[in-house]
Each structure stands twice: as C-alpha cells, then as structure tokens.
Write a protein that holds these residues in place. Structure first.
Motif, mmCIF file in Angstrom:
data_model
loop_
_atom_site.group_PDB
_atom_site.id
_atom_site.type_symbol
_atom_site.label_atom_id
_atom_site.label_comp_id
_atom_site.label_asym_id
_atom_site.label_seq_id
_atom_site.Cartn_x
_atom_site.Cartn_y
_atom_site.Cartn_z
ATOM 1 N N THR A 475 0.810 -1.218 0.000
ATOM 2 C CA THR A 475 0.000 0.000 0.000
ATOM 3 C C THR A 475 0.842 1.267 0.000
ATOM 4 O O THR A 475 0.550 2.224 -0.723
ATOM 5 C CB THR A 475 -0.943 0.005 1.209
ATOM 6 O OG1 THR A 475 -0.183 -0.188 2.415
ATOM 7 C CG2 THR A 475 -1.968 -1.117 1.102
ATOM 8 N N CYS A 479 1.060 3.959 -3.110
ATOM 9 C CA CYS A 479 0.726 5.362 -2.851
ATOM 10 C C CYS A 479 1.640 6.317 -3.608
ATOM 11 O O CYS A 479 1.213 7.390 -4.036
ATOM 12 C CB CYS A 479 0.794 5.616 -1.350
ATOM 13 S SG CYS A 479 0.590 7.329 -0.845
ATOM 14 N N ALA A 515 -4.489 -5.574 0.853
ATOM 15 C CA ALA A 515 -3.943 -4.345 0.287
ATOM 16 C C ALA A 515 -4.932 -3.690 -0.673
ATOM 17 O O ALA A 515 -5.075 -2.462 -0.693
ATOM 18 C CB ALA A 515 -2.627 -4.635 -0.421
ATOM 19 N N CYS A 518 -7.518 -2.007 1.451
ATOM 20 C CA CYS A 518 -6.964 -0.812 2.091
ATOM 21 C C CYS A 518 -6.960 0.364 1.122
ATOM 22 O O CYS A 518 -7.381 1.473 1.463
ATOM 23 C CB CYS A 518 -5.558 -1.110 2.595
ATOM 24 S SG CYS A 518 -4.727 0.318 3.354
ATOM 25 N N LEU A 519 -6.509 0.125 -0.105
ATOM 26 C CA LEU A 519 -6.387 1.202 -1.083
ATOM 27 C C LEU A 519 -7.723 1.649 -1.641
ATOM 28 O O LEU A 519 -7.930 2.832 -1.920
ATOM 29 C CB LEU A 519 -5.465 0.764 -2.221
ATOM 30 C CG LEU A 519 -3.991 0.564 -1.845
ATOM 31 C CD1 LEU A 519 -3.241 -0.133 -2.973
ATOM 32 C CD2 LEU A 519 -3.324 1.894 -1.512
ATOM 33 N N CYS A 525 -6.137 -2.297 6.490
ATOM 34 C CA CYS A 525 -4.800 -1.728 6.342
ATOM 35 C C CYS A 525 -3.881 -2.239 7.443
ATOM 36 O O CYS A 525 -4.334 -2.727 8.485
ATOM 37 C CB CYS A 525 -4.850 -0.199 6.403
ATOM 38 S SG CYS A 525 -5.813 0.565 5.065
ATOM 39 N N LYS A 529 -1.851 3.748 6.510
ATOM 40 C CA LYS A 529 -3.188 3.941 5.952
ATOM 41 C C LYS A 529 -3.162 5.175 5.077
ATOM 42 O O LYS A 529 -2.811 6.266 5.539
ATOM 43 C CB LYS A 529 -4.240 4.108 7.058
ATOM 44 C CG LYS A 529 -5.669 4.152 6.521
ATOM 45 C CD LYS A 529 -6.696 4.095 7.636
ATOM 46 C CE LYS A 529 -8.118 4.058 7.067
ATOM 47 N NZ LYS A 529 -9.127 3.950 8.143
ATOM 48 N N THR A 533 -8.915 7.152 -0.236
ATOM 49 C CA THR A 533 -9.096 5.862 -0.900
ATOM 50 C C THR A 533 -9.084 6.047 -2.409
ATOM 51 O O THR A 533 -9.298 7.150 -2.925
ATOM 52 C CB THR A 533 -10.419 5.194 -0.475
ATOM 53 O OG1 THR A 533 -11.513 6.076 -0.769
ATOM 54 C CG2 THR A 533 -10.397 4.870 1.011
#
Length: 567
Positions: A475, A479, A515, A518-519, A525, A529, A533
């Motif tokens: 994650t 990002c 993952a 989470c995204l 997560c 975090k 989103t």
C-alpha cells in the motif's frame, strides 16, 4: 521479471526539528475555488529582495544568481552538521480557509511544508535533482488560525538546495500579497487522461503564481479552471481535437502551451475498451522453467490481461520478433494464433511482453523508436495481440521509449492495451526514467503493475521504510504512484503466484486482497493507511499463470474474484 536492487533510506520519515511528516508531492493539487479573491500571501516569494521576510537557521541561507527559476535570484541554503538549512516565513492567513502551496526547487534533498495550520500540518519533498522541480501541497487553517509558518529545508549532510517562486495562494489574511506579482510561466506537460465518446480529461503541471488556467480547444478558449486539470465536454465521437492551456493571474496571461492532440472514443464500442474497470493481469511462459506448462487456452479464466512472455530482440536496435518455443507443445503457430483469438473472443486481452529478467531491447534513438513501433505493430497484426507490455529491467530512455509508444499508438489506434511492469526501484520517484515514461504516455496507458518483489525494503510515500512481503509494503509503495500523477485506474499490484515465482517477496493471496481493500475502501490496512481511498484502482498482476497453476491456482482463485468485486 527480474531482480531489483534494494534501496533503504532510513531517517527520512520525519524531520524532528520541524515535526512535519514527509510525503510525496501531489502534482494534482488544485488552487482555491475562490481564485478571484486569492493572493499569494508569501512576501518576497522569488527572493528578488534577498532574504527579506525570510529567516534561515544558523546563517544557512543566501541568495544566488544561478540557477534561478524566475527573476534574477533564488534561495541557496546549505545544510551542515546538525542543521538542515531551514528557511521560514510566517504568513497571515484567514481561519477556516484552504491554501495551495508550491515552490520550485533544485539541488539536494528539498522539503516544503507548513506548520501551525490549526488542522493538519503538511509537507512534501523530493530527492536531489539537477533540474528545477515544483513541489506542491495544500492545507486548511483552523477556526482560530491567523498565521502559519511556511518552511523550506534540505537534509543533513546533503548538498545545498535552491528554491524559487514560493507561493501560498488563498484568501488575504490581512498581510497583503507578494510585492511584485509577475505573469505566470507557460504550463507544461499537458496530458490527456480518460476519454469517452463526448469528453476528454486533461491535466498539466501547476504553475507558480497562477490563480487560474484557460483551456483552448482548436484555438478557441472553452473554459477556465482554478486547478491544474479540466474536462473538455460536448465533443463528437471518434474525433481529434487540439488543446492548449495558459496560466493567468492579476498580472496577465501566459503564452499558450504546446498543443496536444487527443481523440474521443468511437461510438458503439463503449468507453471501457477491451479491459474491464478492475482487471487481473497474468504473465504466460513461452518457455519451460519448471512451472506448469500451459497453452494459451489453459490460462485460468480469472485473468483479464494475458501477457505473453517474452518477445525477442533482433540485430536491428529497437526491433522485436516472437519465436514460439517448441517446449510449449503447439503443433503449429496457427494453433497458437487460434488460442489467442479464442481468448479475445471470450473478452480477454492478450498482449506481447517485452523484456523480462534476461531480455533487453535498446530504444535510444529515433530510428530504434520507429523500429520498435513498427515491429510491435506487425506482431499485433500477425498474432492478434491487443497491445504490448513494457517489462524492461536493464534501463530505459524515457525520451525515446515515449516516442516509440506514441508511434505504436498512432499505428494501433485507441484500443491499444499498454501495460508496464517496472521494478520497485523504478517507481520510487517521478524523476526515474520508468516513472517519467509512464507519465509521458498517461493518456494511452492502461496499467502499471509494479513488481512488489525481489527488492528488499523500500521507501513508501510517507518517507518511511517498509519491509517487503507485507500489506504496508504494497500500500505505501502503491501510494507513490497514486499520488505521483498516475490515475488510480492505471495502478495494479504485482506479486508472485507462488514461493517459487520470485527470489523474494512472495505474500499469501490474502495479503494482496487486504492491500486492495486498504487502497480502495480504507479497510484491512496495516500500520500505513493512505490519506484517501482509490476506488478506481485497476487491480492486480501476478508472475505467473504458470506458477499459479503449479500452486493449485491459489492466487487466481483468491485474488481474481476479489478484484472483480471491487467497487
């Protein structure tokens, strides 16, 4: 799909002296919606008046006449010992207001941030650079905040950094604006994103001192945007348009950018192309390395994109060909082509992959770029491939690879499927050749499936180091791409299908689904975090369909349905 060199940079997570968390620059930051009333509340923003209004710790700052981004001078600040050459200015702001902040930097590690906002303090940074880069972020003031400290700093024991044209645009807090506003520079990197039959999404690099942007379509101004993106609407299907953008402020309007030609999708074919909104990519072996041998017809149904691995290079620089390995067991090339067509009839995209751990194609000149484009298109026509996957692991030249992919797009048309599989190191910064290529072709790019394996520990987008093989690793590294300029629909998570599929970095399929959640949803997560989103995240990739079959299809049975059920 080879081995990436591990990169571990410790101690960059937080600047203890500013207590400001480090994060990647968000190139999509927009200006305040009330642009007509906004000003740059920074004084002496271009350092034309020396260090007036600025305070640099320990005498670390000075003005320099070269390099400069605008005007005649810029800030030069030199870290030494236990000080990071921080230069600050306290600016007057209004409570409950949003401010867009930016600065142009060059040289050593450079950070831009704001503290005392009354809400969430912000910062952004970039590694050392030999050219000017713009850092951008934004903050919102608290209900009683009337002043904020803006800071620039470098990093301990690193070379001097240069900074110029700092801006904090928002409502006047009573202190007035920059003393000498100038007409903003011409916007660059005008890029087309998502297209439909009637619209085209456009974005560009934000410009210092700009309060708004004018978008021109075929020479006529069609709209004004307050941020560095806009959508041209009311267009005709299957039609090309030429776009330009200019930057404006109270001093005037910049020159128009270089024109960008973009085409709407044809009517009747839908807006999604041959790849679904959420897609699963799998690499297929055209060789026998001990994994289960498959024919294309045997590839598991969960895979939406099948990357045939790999093309072969020829003696002509940039040119590729394909040689079907007899070990796969096809009776003829015609049978192989028939299997490809059957998968396409079933709604799958089949593409040719270029590179891999041992493969290499040299594209470093106009001639080799053209050779790549023409030979790849010839393979698409001969075998029925829907596009190409760029999996080069031995260095690329973003200038000429971009030219090659542009030429291929012109030959193949709007339905070209273009994917990439860079190593983790290749996507750590927007300054890498791979990342630059991805951003250069963003308007024709389907997905970047970065290889989250064979890398060791790496930096996440928050500047912290994360260990390979964890939810945080997937994650926090994703990002970087999501906040570095790629659309969420262009980001996928690449993991091995079994412990034998890579030298390191295998994770259980449940870690991949965590993952993804989470995204896309902000759930499941780890310690990292994301600040927001990304429900449009494209999906996941694995090396490979063959290793997946060897492991009892555990990866595709778990990850496939999960991807297809994403929001």
């Amino acid at each position: 799909m080879g081995t990436a060199t591990a990169l571990i940079l410790t101690g960059l997570a937080t600047d203890a002296r500013s207590a400001a968390p480090v994060s990647k620059a968000n190139t999509n930051t927009t200006a305040s919606a009330s642009a007509s009333a906004d000003i740059n509340v920074v004084k002496n923003a271009g350092f034309e008046a020396g260090l007036a209004h600025w305070t640099c710790a320990g005498g670390s700052g000075a003005t320099a006449t070269s390099p400069v981004h605008g005007g005649a001078t810029a800030l030069k600040a030199t870290p030494s010992g236990q000080q990071n050459a921080e230069c600050t200015q306290t600016v007057a702001v209004q409570p409950n207001s949003t401010y867009a902040m930016s600065a142009w930097v060059q040289g050593g590690y450079a950070y831009l941030g704001a503290r005392g906002t009354g809400t969430t303090d912000v910062s952004t940074w970039t590694p050392d650079s030999g050219t000017w880069k713009q850092l951008t972020t934004s903050f919102t003031t608290g209900p009683s905040t009337t002043s904020v400290t803006v800071y620039l700093h470098g990093w301990y024991a690193q070379p001097a950094y240069f900074a110029d044209d700092v801006s904090v645009f928002g409502p006047d807090g009573g202190g007035g604006g920059d003393d000498d506003p100038e007409i903003p520079a011409t916007p660059t990197n005008l890029t087309a994103g998502s297209t439909t039959t009637t619209s085209i999404d456009l974005s560009w690099t934000p410009v210092a001192h700009a309060t708004a942007y004018h978008l021109y379509q075929d020479g006529t101004r069609v709209l004004t945007a307050t941020g560095a993106s806009a959508t041209a609407t009311g267009l005709a299907a299957d039609t090309s348009y030429a776009f330009q953008v200019s930057a404006v402020n109270a001093a005037g309007e910049s020159a128009k950018s270089a024109p960008l030609t973009a085409r709407t999708r044809p009517s009747g074919g839908g807006d999604g192309g041959p790849v679904p909104k959420h897609a699963v990519t799998g690499y297929w072996h055209n060789f026998d390395n001990g994994a289960t041998i498959q024919k294309i017809r045997d590839v598991q149904d969960a895979y939406d994109i099948i990357a045939v691995s790999f093309a072969d290079s020829t003696a002509t620089p940039g040119e590729i060909t394909f040689n079907l390995d007899p070990a796969i067991g096809y009776g003829s090339v015609a049978d192989f082509k028939s299997d490809i067509q059957a998968k396409r009839n079933a709604g799958k995209a089949v593409i040719i992959s270029v590179g891999g751990e041992r493969g290499n194609v040299t594209i470093n000149s106009d001639a080799s770029a053209t050779a790549f484009a023409t030979s790849t298109h010839a393979l698409m026509r001969e075998y029925g491939f829907d596009g190409v996957d760029i999996d080069l692991e031995h260095g690329i030249n973003s200038t000429y690879l971009t030219k090659a992919l542009r030429q291929l797009s012109n030959l193949a048309g709007p339905d070209l499927v273009l994917t990439m599989a860079p190593q983790t190191l290749d996507m750590q910064s927007t300054s890498t050749e791979y990342f630059k290529t991805a951003l250069n072709v963003k308007d024709i790019l389907t997905v970047v499936n970065m290889q989250y394996y064979n890398s060791g520990s790496m930096l996440g987008c928050d500047g912290k180091v994360y260990s390979q093989g964890s939810v945080d690793f997937l994650t926090a590294l994703a990002c970087i791409q999501l906040e570095g300029g790629l659309d969420a629909s262009q980001v996928g998570l690449g993991t091995p299908a079994s412990t034998r599929g890579a030298g390191s970095g295998y994770v259980d399929p449940s870690v991949v689904t965590a993952a993804l959640d989470c995204l896309t949803k902000g759930t499941r997560c780890g310690t990292f975090k994301p600040s927001r989103t990304y429900p449009d995240l494209r999906g996941a990739m694995t090396w490979s369909t063959n290793w997946d079959a060897t492991a009892g299809n555990a990866w595709s049975r778990t990850v496939g349905p999960h991807v297809h059920n994403l929001p």
